[in-house]
Structure formats: structure tokens, C-alpha cells
Design a protein around this motif. Structure first.
Motif, PDB file in Angstrom:
ATOM      1  N   SER A  62       0.812  -1.215   0.000  1.00 37.63           N
ATOM      2  CA  SER A  62       0.000   0.000   0.000  1.00 37.63           C
ATOM      3  C   SER A  62       0.848   1.269   0.000  1.00 37.63           C
ATOM      4  O   SER A  62       0.314   2.369  -0.098  1.00 37.63           O
ATOM      5  N   LEU A  63       2.177   1.123   0.101  1.00 36.03           N
ATOM      6  CA  LEU A  63       3.078   2.275   0.138  1.00 36.03           C
ATOM      7  C   LEU A  63       4.036   2.256  -1.049  1.00 36.03           C
ATOM      8  O   LEU A  63       4.261   1.219  -1.663  1.00 36.03           O
ATOM      9  N   THR A  64       4.643   3.397  -1.323  1.00 37.31           N
ATOM     10  CA  THR A  64       5.741   3.450  -2.277  1.00 37.31           C
ATOM     11  C   THR A  64       7.003   3.019  -1.533  1.00 37.31           C
ATOM     12  O   THR A  64       7.000   2.876  -0.310  1.00 37.31           O
ATOM     13  N   SER A  65       8.104   2.873  -2.244  1.00 41.08           N
ATOM     14  CA  SER A  65       9.353   2.499  -1.576  1.00 41.08           C
ATOM     15  C   SER A  65       9.872   3.620  -0.690  1.00 41.08           C
ATOM     16  O   SER A  65      10.728   3.396   0.158  1.00 41.08           O
ATOM     17  N   GLU A  67       1.918   6.785   1.047  1.00 42.98           N
ATOM     18  CA  GLU A  67       0.812   6.004   0.493  1.00 42.98           C
ATOM     19  C   GLU A  67       0.884   5.972  -1.027  1.00 42.98           C
ATOM     20  O   GLU A  67       1.093   6.986  -1.684  1.00 42.98           O
ATOM     21  N   GLN A  68       0.710   4.786  -1.571  1.00 39.94           N
ATOM     22  CA  GLN A  68       0.725   4.599  -3.027  1.00 39.94           C
ATOM     23  C   GLN A  68      -0.556   5.211  -3.586  1.00 39.94           C
ATOM     24  O   GLN A  68      -1.647   4.750  -3.287  1.00 39.94           O
ATOM     25  N   ARG A 114      -0.792  -0.927  -6.191  1.00 43.10           N
ATOM     26  CA  ARG A 114      -0.972  -1.393  -4.812  1.00 43.10           C
ATOM     27  C   ARG A 114      -1.029  -2.918  -4.809  1.00 43.10           C
ATOM     28  O   ARG A 114      -2.089  -3.521  -4.808  1.00 43.10           O
ATOM     29  N   PHE A 115       0.130  -3.525  -4.857  1.00 48.46           N
ATOM     30  CA  PHE A 115       0.239  -4.979  -4.836  1.00 48.46           C
ATOM     31  C   PHE A 115       1.667  -5.322  -4.456  1.00 48.46           C
ATOM     32  O   PHE A 115       2.507  -4.441  -4.274  1.00 48.46           O
TER      33      PHE A 115
END
Length: 120
Positions: free
Chosen positions: A44-47, A51-52, A58-59
Motif C-alpha cells: 500500500s506504500l511506495t518504496s 501512500e501509493q 498497490r500490490f
């Protein structure tokens, strides 16, 4: 035909889609690269830990530690798998494979990979 299209059919194998991939995600449900950076990322987040915003990213990706390049045994080897978020898979890992070293930085801003040219 590109190299990728030559081995992409492996991702359609029942052994991959119905067994190996889901079992791996059950055992390792968080991005391993994010965990090394102190982030708990279930996809659900970016690196970067925010929040993505793109719902299509979102996977989690089941990534091959050693690129299999069509080697079926290596492709299906459960010890050759890790979980990554899309950012770490599509950007950071591919850069690592292309350059031969990671750009990841420590708290001091210095590259942490001993193979990085700055550490040679």
C-alpha cells in the motif's frame, strides 16, 4: 521475439499461479527491501514510505533473487524468491541488475553497497 517473451509463459504455469506465488506471499507478505529500510509495506506504500496513490500499483511482486532467464528449475525454486513492492522491483532492483550495484544510501547519505563505485 524478445528474451522476455520467450520465457514469459512460465508465469502462466499452474505451479506458479496457484501454488508457488500464493504460498510465498502467505509466508512473506511484506516488501523485503522496505523492511531493510525500516518500513512495513504490504503493497500500500511506495518504496519511499508514502501512500501509493496509484491503485494499479498497490500490490506485491514475487521476485526472483537470481534472474531465471527462462530456466524453469530456477524459476520454480522457492529459495530464489523474495517479496518486493512495485517500486523496489521495477526501479531499484532493475537498476541494481543493470549497474551491478545498489544506489541505496545509509542514514549518513553514503552508499551502503560495497560494490558501489564510491566504496571502491
Amino acid at each position: 521475439m524478445t528474451a522476455r517473451s520467450e520465457y514469459h509463459q512460465l508465469y502462466n504455469l499452474s505451479a506458479w499461479r496457484r501454488r508457488l506465488r500464493p504460498q510465498h506471499l502467505e509466508r512473506q507478505p511484506l516488501c523485503q527491501a522496505c523492511l531493510r529500510r525500516g518500513l512495513i509495506n504490504d503493497g500500500s506504500l511506495t518504496s519511499a514510505g508514502v501512500e501509493q496513490s496509484n491503485p494499479r500499483r498497490r500490490f506485491l511482486v514475487v521476485d526472483h533473487l537470481i534472474p531465471h532467464r527462462g530456466d524453469r528449475a530456477l524459476f520454480l525454486d522457492p529459495s530464489n524468491l523474495q517479496t518486493l513492492c512495485p517500486d523496489d522491483h521495477d526501479q531499484n532492483k532493475q537498476r541494481l541488475e543493470t549497474r551491478g550495484y545498489s544506489e541505496e544510501r545509509g542514514d549518513d547519505g553514503w552508499p551502503i553497497d560495497p560494490q558501489h563505485p564510491a566504496n571502491q
